[in-house]
Design a protein around this motif. Structure first.
Motif, PDB file in Angstrom:
ATOM      1  N   PHE A  24       0.984  -0.764   0.445  1.00  0.00           N
ATOM      2  CA  PHE A  24      -0.118   0.055   0.139  1.00  0.00           C
ATOM      3  C   PHE A  24       1.201   0.947  -0.034  1.00  0.00           C
ATOM      4  CE2 PHE A  24      -2.882  -3.545   1.749  1.00  0.00           C
ATOM      5  CZ  PHE A  24      -4.013  -3.288   1.172  1.00  0.00           C
ATOM      6  N   HIS A  73      -0.170   4.224  -1.343  1.00  0.00           N
ATOM      7  CA  HIS A  73       0.051   5.434  -1.852  1.00  0.00           C
ATOM      8  C   HIS A  73      -1.539   5.675  -0.817  1.00  0.00           C
ATOM      9  CE1 HIS A  73       1.232   4.480  -5.894  1.00  0.00           C
ATOM     10  NE2 HIS A  73       1.607   5.549  -5.316  1.00  0.00           N
ATOM     11  N   GLU A  98      -3.988   3.971   1.082  1.00  0.00           N
ATOM     12  CA  GLU A  98      -4.970   3.791   0.231  1.00  0.00           C
ATOM     13  C   GLU A  98      -5.444   3.551   1.799  1.00  0.00           C
ATOM     14  OE1 GLU A  98      -3.072   2.478  -3.481  1.00  0.00           O
ATOM     15  OE2 GLU A  98      -2.160   2.313  -0.603  1.00  0.00           O
ATOM     16  N   ASP A  99      -7.037   2.693   1.944  1.00  0.00           N
ATOM     17  CA  ASP A  99      -7.125   2.627   2.605  1.00  0.00           C
ATOM     18  C   ASP A  99      -7.267   0.896   3.417  1.00  0.00           C
ATOM     19  OD1 ASP A  99      -9.861   1.443   4.755  1.00  0.00           O
ATOM     20  OD2 ASP A  99     -11.473   3.495   4.354  1.00  0.00           O
ATOM     21  N   ALA A 132      -9.838  -2.266   2.001  1.00  0.00           N
ATOM     22  CA  ALA A 132      -9.243  -2.983   1.140  1.00  0.00           C
ATOM     23  C   ALA A 132      -9.276  -4.508   1.269  1.00  0.00           C
ATOM     24  CB  ALA A 132      -7.851  -2.956   0.498  1.00  0.00           C
TER      25      ALA A 132
END
Length: 310
Positions: free
Chosen positions: A223, A225, A227-228, A232
């Motif tokens: 991950f 960037h 991300e949540d 995911a």
């Protein structure tokens, strides 16, 4: 109780191998993560069966043409198709590393096995590998047709560890996609919670080969960037009865055990047909360590065969 052969192997690994590496200034990198899994598998799977037909190809699509290796145990028969996503924390593993496992899957289940070389982090972070996986299930028949392969239009998917995460994530997307039909799926010690919030991450997080610090390192590379990670995670997403019948294996000494057990519970709540086996004397990655746990690996392959062909 942990199997004696694994106790002895872990004793050497934890008290000799790892300290020696640290003393020499070891620092984890994608290169040595890949080498580590490759060397482990090569050193501990000595039985590599012959198979009738093996060839390499691509699953072509608009995003990225995905390299695959296709194993056909009986080219004269019309066989169902199994797509396999290898483990390795979204960073390690490959078609080459998992060659002995995919050979056995094909032979023992009498399926055409398609082993997918999805893109890995950190070079190709989330969601690249997942995009490759989803395109693989969407377009696999085009590749089989181009080779004039006899097959039954019946698709199953499977994977271990990070590959298990991909299996669950693909199924999560496919349950709302009428163009994709997955008949069955299986997972071996799957990674289902990118937030690392279940108790076994701590209780089994040190001393059993896959450790919680290594898992976090894998996820931090995957991950890239911000991300949540909860969004995911398959364990926290909607599960409907459109998830295909599922077979899951967990291991008592695996840090991912509890999320696998909880996923089984959620599938049952959604009225999905699910079969679960917990191997109470095994660690994570035991399928890549077959010479130390032949009986348990044979058990898993036997259950694959019964599940996929029932």
């Amino acid at each position: 109780m942990l199997k004696k052969e694994l106790v002895n192997w872990l004793d050497t690994f934890n008290n000799v191998t790892v300290p020696n590496l640290i003393a020499k200034g070891f620092k984890p990198t994608p290169v040595n993560a890949r080498e580590g899994l490759a060397n482990l598998t090569k050193g501990l799977i000595s039985n590599i069966p012959e198979i009738a037909t093996i060839f390499d190809d691509y699953i072509c699509n608009a995003d990225y043409n995905v390299p695959v290796r296709i194993y056909n145990p009986n080219p004269s028969e019309k066989l169902p198709v199994l797509i396999y996503f290898h483990g390795g924390g979204h960073m390690a593993g490959s078609v080459t590393v998992y060659d002995p496992i995919c050979r056995k899957l094909a032979i023992k289940t009498n399926h055409i096995v398609v082993s997918v070389e999805y893109r890995l982090s950190p070079e190709n972070p989330y969601p690249c590998g997942l995009v490759d996986a989803y395109n693989s299930i969407k377009y696999i028949y085009n590749t089989l047709d181009s080779r004039n392969i006899n097959y039954i239009r019946s698709l199953k998917i499977g994977g271990d560890s990070g590959g298990g995460a991909i299996v669950a994530s693909v199924a999560m997307l496919a349950q709302f996609d009428d163009t994709v039909v997955i008949d069955k799926m299986f997972m071996i010690y799957p990674s289902l919670d990118y937030t690392m919030s279940f108790p076994s991450i701590v209780s089994n997080g040190k001393g059993y080969l896959l450790e919680s610090g290594k898992i976090l390192w894998y996820f931090n590379n995957y991950f890239a960037h911000d991300e949540d990670r909860r969004k995911a995670s398959p364990i926290f997403n909607e599960i409907t009865e459109n998830i295909p019948p599922t077979l899951i294996f967990t291991a008592s000494y695996c840090p991912l055990r509890d999320e696998g057990v909880e996923y089984v519970s959620k599938l049952k709540d959604a009225k999905v047909d699910v079969l679960h086996f917990n191997l109470d004397n095994m660690i994570h990655t035991f399928m890549n360590m077959e010479d130390l746990c032949q009986e348990e690996c044979n058990f898993v392959y036997e259950k694959f065969n019964l599940f996929l062909n029932s």
